[in-house]
Write a protein that holds these residues in place. Structure first.
Motif, PDB file in Angstrom:
ATOM      1  N   ILE A  18      22.892  25.256  67.736  1.00  0.00           N
ATOM      2  CA  ILE A  18      23.772  25.558  66.598  1.00  0.00           C
ATOM      3  C   ILE A  18      24.375  26.947  66.749  1.00  0.00           C
ATOM      4  O   ILE A  18      25.586  27.147  66.554  1.00  0.00           O
ATOM      5  CB  ILE A  18      22.987  25.444  65.278  1.00  0.00           C
ATOM      6  CG1 ILE A  18      22.648  23.991  64.986  1.00  0.00           C
ATOM      7  CG2 ILE A  18      23.788  26.048  64.118  1.00  0.00           C
ATOM      8  CD1 ILE A  18      21.710  23.791  63.808  1.00  0.00           C
ATOM      9  N   VAL A  19      23.545  27.911  67.101  1.00  0.00           N
ATOM     10  CA  VAL A  19      24.027  29.288  67.260  1.00  0.00           C
ATOM     11  C   VAL A  19      25.105  29.344  68.349  1.00  0.00           C
ATOM     12  O   VAL A  19      26.180  29.935  68.154  1.00  0.00           O
ATOM     13  CB  VAL A  19      22.862  30.240  67.589  1.00  0.00           C
ATOM     14  CG1 VAL A  19      23.385  31.626  67.965  1.00  0.00           C
ATOM     15  CG2 VAL A  19      21.911  30.341  66.401  1.00  0.00           C
ATOM     16  N   LYS A  20      24.836  28.729  69.502  1.00  0.00           N
ATOM     17  CA  LYS A  20      25.788  28.781  70.612  1.00  0.00           C
ATOM     18  C   LYS A  20      27.067  28.007  70.307  1.00  0.00           C
ATOM     19  O   LYS A  20      28.151  28.361  70.791  1.00  0.00           O
ATOM     20  CB  LYS A  20      25.122  28.253  71.879  1.00  0.00           C
ATOM     21  CG  LYS A  20      24.094  29.229  72.445  1.00  0.00           C
ATOM     22  CD  LYS A  20      23.363  28.680  73.658  1.00  0.00           C
ATOM     23  CE  LYS A  20      22.373  29.701  74.206  1.00  0.00           C
ATOM     24  NZ  LYS A  20      21.540  29.153  75.307  1.00  0.00           N
ATOM     25  N   ILE A  41      26.858  28.929  60.026  1.00  0.00           N
ATOM     26  CA  ILE A  41      25.555  28.829  60.697  1.00  0.00           C
ATOM     27  C   ILE A  41      24.468  28.542  59.661  1.00  0.00           C
ATOM     28  O   ILE A  41      23.609  27.669  59.857  1.00  0.00           O
ATOM     29  CB  ILE A  41      25.236  30.120  61.473  1.00  0.00           C
ATOM     30  CG1 ILE A  41      26.174  30.270  62.673  1.00  0.00           C
ATOM     31  CG2 ILE A  41      23.777  30.118  61.940  1.00  0.00           C
ATOM     32  CD1 ILE A  41      26.033  31.604  63.401  1.00  0.00           C
ATOM     33  N   ALA A  42      24.496  29.267  58.546  1.00  0.00           N
ATOM     34  CA  ALA A  42      23.465  29.085  57.521  1.00  0.00           C
ATOM     35  C   ALA A  42      23.471  27.662  56.969  1.00  0.00           C
ATOM     36  O   ALA A  42      22.408  27.064  56.751  1.00  0.00           O
ATOM     37  CB  ALA A  42      23.675  30.092  56.391  1.00  0.00           C
ATOM     38  N   SER A  43      24.635  27.110  56.763  1.00  0.00           N
ATOM     39  CA  SER A  43      24.722  25.735  56.264  1.00  0.00           C
ATOM     40  C   SER A  43      24.117  24.750  57.254  1.00  0.00           C
ATOM     41  O   SER A  43      23.348  23.851  56.876  1.00  0.00           O
ATOM     42  CB  SER A  43      26.186  25.371  55.981  1.00  0.00           C
ATOM     43  OG  SER A  43      26.298  24.048  55.518  1.00  0.00           O
ATOM     44  N   VAL A  70      19.355  33.758  58.397  1.00  0.00           N
ATOM     45  CA  VAL A  70      18.568  32.557  58.667  1.00  0.00           C
ATOM     46  C   VAL A  70      17.344  32.944  59.503  1.00  0.00           C
ATOM     47  O   VAL A  70      16.807  32.137  60.255  1.00  0.00           O
ATOM     48  CB  VAL A  70      19.394  31.480  59.405  1.00  0.00           C
ATOM     49  CG1 VAL A  70      20.405  30.842  58.476  1.00  0.00           C
ATOM     50  CG2 VAL A  70      20.088  32.070  60.637  1.00  0.00           C
ATOM     51  N   GLU A  71      16.898  34.189  59.341  1.00  0.00           N
ATOM     52  CA  GLU A  71      15.830  34.716  60.196  1.00  0.00           C
ATOM     53  C   GLU A  71      14.454  34.350  59.678  1.00  0.00           C
ATOM     54  O   GLU A  71      13.442  34.777  60.238  1.00  0.00           O
ATOM     55  CB  GLU A  71      15.963  36.236  60.300  1.00  0.00           C
ATOM     56  CG  GLU A  71      15.227  37.081  59.275  1.00  0.00           C
ATOM     57  CD  GLU A  71      15.741  36.912  57.850  1.00  0.00           C
ATOM     58  OE1 GLU A  71      15.042  37.292  56.913  1.00  0.00           O
ATOM     59  OE2 GLU A  71      16.858  36.385  57.660  1.00  0.00           O
ATOM     60  N   MET A 127      13.156  27.095  54.362  1.00  0.00           N
ATOM     61  CA  MET A 127      14.263  28.012  54.629  1.00  0.00           C
ATOM     62  C   MET A 127      13.806  29.461  54.459  1.00  0.00           C
ATOM     63  O   MET A 127      14.391  30.373  55.023  1.00  0.00           O
ATOM     64  CB  MET A 127      15.416  27.708  53.670  1.00  0.00           C
ATOM     65  CG  MET A 127      16.734  28.356  54.022  1.00  0.00           C
ATOM     66  SD  MET A 127      17.513  27.588  55.449  1.00  0.00           S
ATOM     67  CE  MET A 127      19.070  28.485  55.510  1.00  0.00           C
ATOM     68  N   SER A 128      12.747  29.647  53.675  1.00  0.00           N
ATOM     69  CA  SER A 128      12.259  30.986  53.383  1.00  0.00           C
ATOM     70  C   SER A 128      10.755  31.014  53.572  1.00  0.00           C
ATOM     71  O   SER A 128       9.999  30.521  52.739  1.00  0.00           O
ATOM     72  CB  SER A 128      12.629  31.366  51.942  1.00  0.00           C
ATOM     73  OG  SER A 128      12.239  32.678  51.658  1.00  0.00           O
TER      74      SER A 128
END
Length: 514
Positions: A425-427, A464-466, A405-406, A479-480
């Protein structure tokens, strides 16, 4: 380019190899060592190719595509293997242009264009162009090994996209091999030549008719679903294929990641080299402070605003090679913004840097600003920025900052809120992330630490990606934004563009590659 890779089930692989060797002058390598070498790129994937071909000419490429079509084997054009989303790996015949097809065919300084083969690296091309005071402007951090063909396939951008845009803005013509092995030239057509293409018989005419219909019939959905930001490279460029009353298939092939046609040469628009450059390194105590400052900095019209986050700074301080070159840092910033200005002379650069320092002081954004006017000093900053990914990967332990997701982007004015939500979200998944990227255009490369050696880590990555894909849609983002869809983000195409455009993408692919 084809879909059936069952070579060996009905036809021995030896027959395929023999036919390829009879039909081309380049190298045909199907040995285990070569296949292992080409089984990875810069992504998280490993896929053994069917084999590798190093073509010497467009005729070789045509022969490979035709032969592969006969055997029902996919073809994968590959540049420098710097792809972060898995575009350069597949169970396919890999075409590597970097050994032989890297010639610069013609430079026209007056017209500011170059005609080049796809295998030349961006840096090598720009070294030749520098003698004319010109450059190919897109500048991804991997430019020393990224090929022009890869930049075209991926629609690459870079640190200066705020003024130069994406690769699609610099491609005026492409020589391509279509999936039936035929050769074509794509460029902007006027009304008369477009009418001729639409009326022509054969495969190329079929492509033009289908693209024309898809672009025309999906105008409303294209306007509704494509993100209203510059940094969007996901999906096919149906939003760019219609130019006034004509069609430009160049704009469609750029960013198609080698799935529509194989480019064998490109005519590229060039930009004049900047006369002078100056850098300011703005220091912050937190990521949120850096994001808050970005929009204000953009009012000074910089050529680049690059973010370097806490994880990279920590790794640079711990690195023997980089720690001795960090004299531009003041104190212990958690984040910095590297702001570059172009100018005609030293006085103009000094004025631009002073104005930025004054703005930061007046608005109380950032606790320190280092200004650099000597090229050698600026090079140390850019060296650390380009090495950011490598520095982050030095984090100890099995959990690494993984690319999945970078590559999101949102409107710059929404960056502070977006990054805050992203971090939450990450945490919430019990991990942290490394941050860096192109703050100037709302594109940050955010890499959560994930252990892909464990099933739990893979599940965490998917979750995470979702969640991030939901967040991107909420913020009207992409997203890209630079690294492409590839394998890792292709799964989100229908979600990001909707079922109508997803169907159009499938029809488009089938038109080029039935």
């Amino acid at each position: 380019m084809a879909t059936n890779s069952n070579v060996g089930n009905s036809t021995p692989i030896e027959d395929l190899v023999a036919d390829l060797r009879r039909s081309i002058e380049g190298e045909v390598r199907f040995d285990a060592y070569t296949r292992a070498m080409y089984s990875t790129d810069a992504s998280i994937y490993q896929m053994d190719p069917v084999g590798v071909v190093l073509p010497r000419s467009p005729d070789d490429v045509s022969a490979v595509v035709s032969t592969a079509r006969t055997y029902g084997v996919p073809v994968l054009p590959r540049g420098g293997g710097t792809s972060l989303a898995g575009q350069a790996v597949n169970h396919a015949i890999v075409l590597d242009f970097s050994k032989y097809m890297h010639k610069v065919l013609e430079v026209n300084p007056e017209g500011k264009w170059v005609h080049t083969e796809p295998g030349v690296t961006i840096d090598a091309l720009n070294r030749q162009l520098s003698t004319y005071g010109l450059l190919f402007a897109p500048d991804p951090s991997t430019s020393s090994r990224a090929n022009i063909g890869g930049a075209i396939g991926n629609n690459s951008c870079g640190a200066h996209s705020i003024i130069y845009g994406k690769t699609v803005d610099h491609v005026s013509a492409l020589d391509v091999i279509l999936s039936d092995g035929s050769m074509a030239k794509f460029e902007r057509l006027n009304e008369r030549t477009l009418a001729q293409k639409l009326a022509s018989t054969g495969f190329e005419g079929d492509i033009y008719r289908k693209v024309h219909d898809l672009a025309l019939n999906n105008q409303i959905e294209i306007e509704r679903r494509y993100p209203k930001i510059m940094r969007r490279v996901g999906g096919y460029n149906l939003d760019l294929v219609r130019e006034a009353s004509s069609i430009n298939l160049c704009n469609l092939v750029v960013g198609s990641e080698g799935t529509l046609a194989v480019a064998t040469a490109a005519k590229l628009r060039l930009e004049p080299l900047p006369h002078r450059r100056g850098l300011a390194v703005v220091h912050f105590h937190s990521l949120s402070d850096a994001m808050e400052a970005t929009e204000s900095i953009l009012e000074e019209k910089p050529a680049a605003v690059e973010h370097i986050g806490k994880m990279i700074l920590q790794q640079a301080r711990a690195s023997l090679g980089f720690s001795r070159n960090l004299g531009f840092l003041q104190g212990e910033p958690s984040d910095v913004l590297v702001v570059e200005f172009f100018g005609d002379g030293d006085a103009e650069i000094a004025s631009l840097l002073d104005r930025l320092k004054f703005r930061m002081k007046q608005s109380r954004l950032g606790y320190a600003v280092t200004t650099l006017t000597e090229m050698a000093d600026q090079a140390k900053v850019w060296e650390m920025r380009r090495a950011g990914l490598g520095l982050m990967m030095n984090v100890s332990g099995d959990a690494k900052p993984i690319p999945f997701v970078e590559d999101t982007a949102v409107p710059v004015q929404r960056l502070p809120e977006y990054v805050k939500r992203f971090d939450e979200i990450v945490k919430s998944h019990g991990t942290e992330a490394g941050y860096y990227g192109h703050a100037s255009v709302g594109c940050l490369h955010i890499r959560p630490l994930v252990n892909l050696k464990l099933r739990q880590g893979i599940d965490r990555m998917e979750s995470i990606a979702s969640s991030i894909s939901d967040l991107v849609l909420e913020f009207g983002g992409s997203m890209s934004a630079e690294h492409g869809d590839g394998i890792v983000r292709g799964v989100w195409t229908e979600k990001m563009f909707g079922s109508t455009l997803y169907k159009a993408f499938r029809e488009l692919k089938a038109a080029f590659d039935p």
